[in-house]
Motif scaffolding. Structure first.
Motif, short mmCIF file in Angstrom:
data_model
loop_
_atom_site.label_atom_id
_atom_site.label_comp_id
_atom_site.label_asym_id
_atom_site.label_seq_id
_atom_site.Cartn_x
_atom_site.Cartn_y
_atom_site.Cartn_z
N LEU A 119 0.84 -1.20 0.00
CA LEU A 119 0.00 0.00 0.00
C LEU A 119 0.87 1.25 0.00
N THR A 120 0.45 2.28 -0.74
CA THR A 120 1.04 3.60 -0.61
C THR A 120 0.23 4.38 0.42
N LYS A 122 -1.28 7.17 -0.08
CA LYS A 122 -2.51 7.61 -0.71
C LYS A 122 -3.53 6.48 -0.79
N GLU A 123 -3.06 5.28 -1.14
CA GLU A 123 -3.98 4.13 -1.20
C GLU A 123 -4.55 3.82 0.18
N ALA A 126 -7.29 6.15 0.53
CA ALA A 126 -8.40 5.79 -0.36
C ALA A 126 -9.24 4.70 0.30
N LYS A 292 -7.40 -5.94 -1.30
CA LYS A 292 -7.14 -4.66 -1.95
C LYS A 292 -7.96 -4.57 -3.24
N LEU A 296 -9.25 0.42 -7.11
CA LEU A 296 -9.16 1.44 -6.06
C LEU A 296 -8.99 2.84 -6.63
N ALA A 297 -8.20 2.97 -7.67
CA ALA A 297 -7.99 4.30 -8.28
C ALA A 297 -9.28 4.85 -8.87
N THR A 300 -11.48 6.54 -6.25
CA THR A 300 -10.86 7.63 -5.49
C THR A 300 -10.76 8.93 -6.27
#
Length: 329
Positions: A119-120, A122-123, A126, A292, A296-297, A300
């Motif tokens: 995970l980042t 930002k993620e 999110a 995950k 996801l992107a 978001t």
């Protein structure tokens, strides 16, 4: 940095204000871990925190925001060191302890989770509390033997934060997901997340709800509650389970004992705010791997701190889709 920006809510006998203010590190509360916040996220609870009668904040002035992710800049606890990337969500954050809508935060060590590999930052936001709640819901359904072969799983409020993420997670795990929404313009979005069927939310709130109705669902993720939950209870299959985490449809549920004693239905309460740390770490690791979301992107949208007040207003109006991530870098 000697000063930083944050969203501050204040209430006195004469006034109620919400606005961006410039603060110093001395304004932050006590805690072992000081974090340079990279991202936060917008949740329904945050929306309630910035209205006069929201009944979320326990004191004023207060920095709301129940989620944050960033980099440790100072720690008096050996469990974390400068440079560690971390997540902190729920507990008292953004309720009685200054929260994540701020460029800096200081929190208790026991509230901090290391950012898991996969995970980042930002993620992580999110996902945030909404993702933690959705993942806990899926985790609990699986623990109660609700497997993909058992039949359809319903997700109510499917275009919201918890709903969108639950649809995506369940689809990734191979479930036949039925998504409920009142927004006909969002059917393509829900199909993209993995929903196989979409029904109108009005179908879940008939004028009359029978104690037991036709069996429709093997399981359900319900962030709505209220009359919707009463109907879903009456339409669960034998041995079904409902993971309940929200109240956007109301706090009262008019039901009977029949779904529980004649069909063995299980009502699973999902508490992401005070989820034990051992389980919390387990769920975050799953959020970085098998839970995950593939899209996801697509769920978001990034906003700035200055756009936050308007976004919080929109979430209370039910006009947001998916997840809004606040960039605080």
């Amino acid at each position: 940095m000697s000063t930083f920006r944050a969203l501050v809510v204040n209430k006195t006998d004469e006034s109620f204000t919400v606005g961006i203010e410039t603060l110093s590190l001395d304004d932050l509360p006590e805690g072992e871990v000081t974090i340079r916040v990279a991202y936060s996220s917008v949740n329904y609870k945050d929306g309630l925190a910035v209205i006069p009668n929201g009944k979320i904040l326990t004191r004023y002035p207060m920095i709301p925001g129940i989620d944050l992710a960033g980099t440790v800049v100072r720690s008096t606890d050996p469990r974390f060191k400068e440079g560690d990337e971390v997540i902190a969500t729920s507990y008292d954050i953004g309720v009685s302890h200054e929260g994540g809508f701020s460029e800096y935060a200081r929190v208790k060590t026991d509230w901090v989770v290391p950012l898991p590999e996969g995970l980042t930052l930002k993620e992580a936001m999110a996902l945030g509390t909404a993702g933690l709640t959705a993942a806990l819901s899926v985790h609990e359904l699986e623990a109660h033997d609700i497997t993909p072969d058992k039949g359809p799983v319903l997700v109510t409020g499917a275009t919201g934060g918890v709903g969108s993420l639950a649809v995506a997670m369940l689809a990734k795990r191979g479930y036949h997901v039925v998504a409920s929404t009142g927004k006909e313009t969002e059917h393509g979005y829900l199909h993209q997340l993995g929903a196989r069927e979409i029904i109108h939310r009005q179908e879940l709130t008939p004028e009359k709800i029978r104690p037991l109705d036709k069996r429709r669902w093997a399981g359900a993720v319900d962030p709505v509650g209220g009359k919707t939950l009463a109907y879903v209870l009456s339409t669960m299959d034998h041995g079904g389970a409902i993971a309940v985490s929200g109240l956007t449809g109301g706090t009262e549920v008019n039901t009977t004992v029949f779904p529980f004693i004649l069909r063995g239905v299980k009502l699973l309460g999902i508490d992401s705010a005070y989820c034990p740390m051992e389980l919390r770490r387990t769920i975050w690791k799953r959020l970085a791997s098998d839970l995950k979301p593939d899209h996801l992107a697509d769920i978001t949208e990034e906003i700035t701190l200055d756009q936050l007040p308007e976004t919080l207003d929109l979430i209370l109006q039910g006009k947001l889709r998916g997840r809004k991530v606040v960039n605080l870098q």
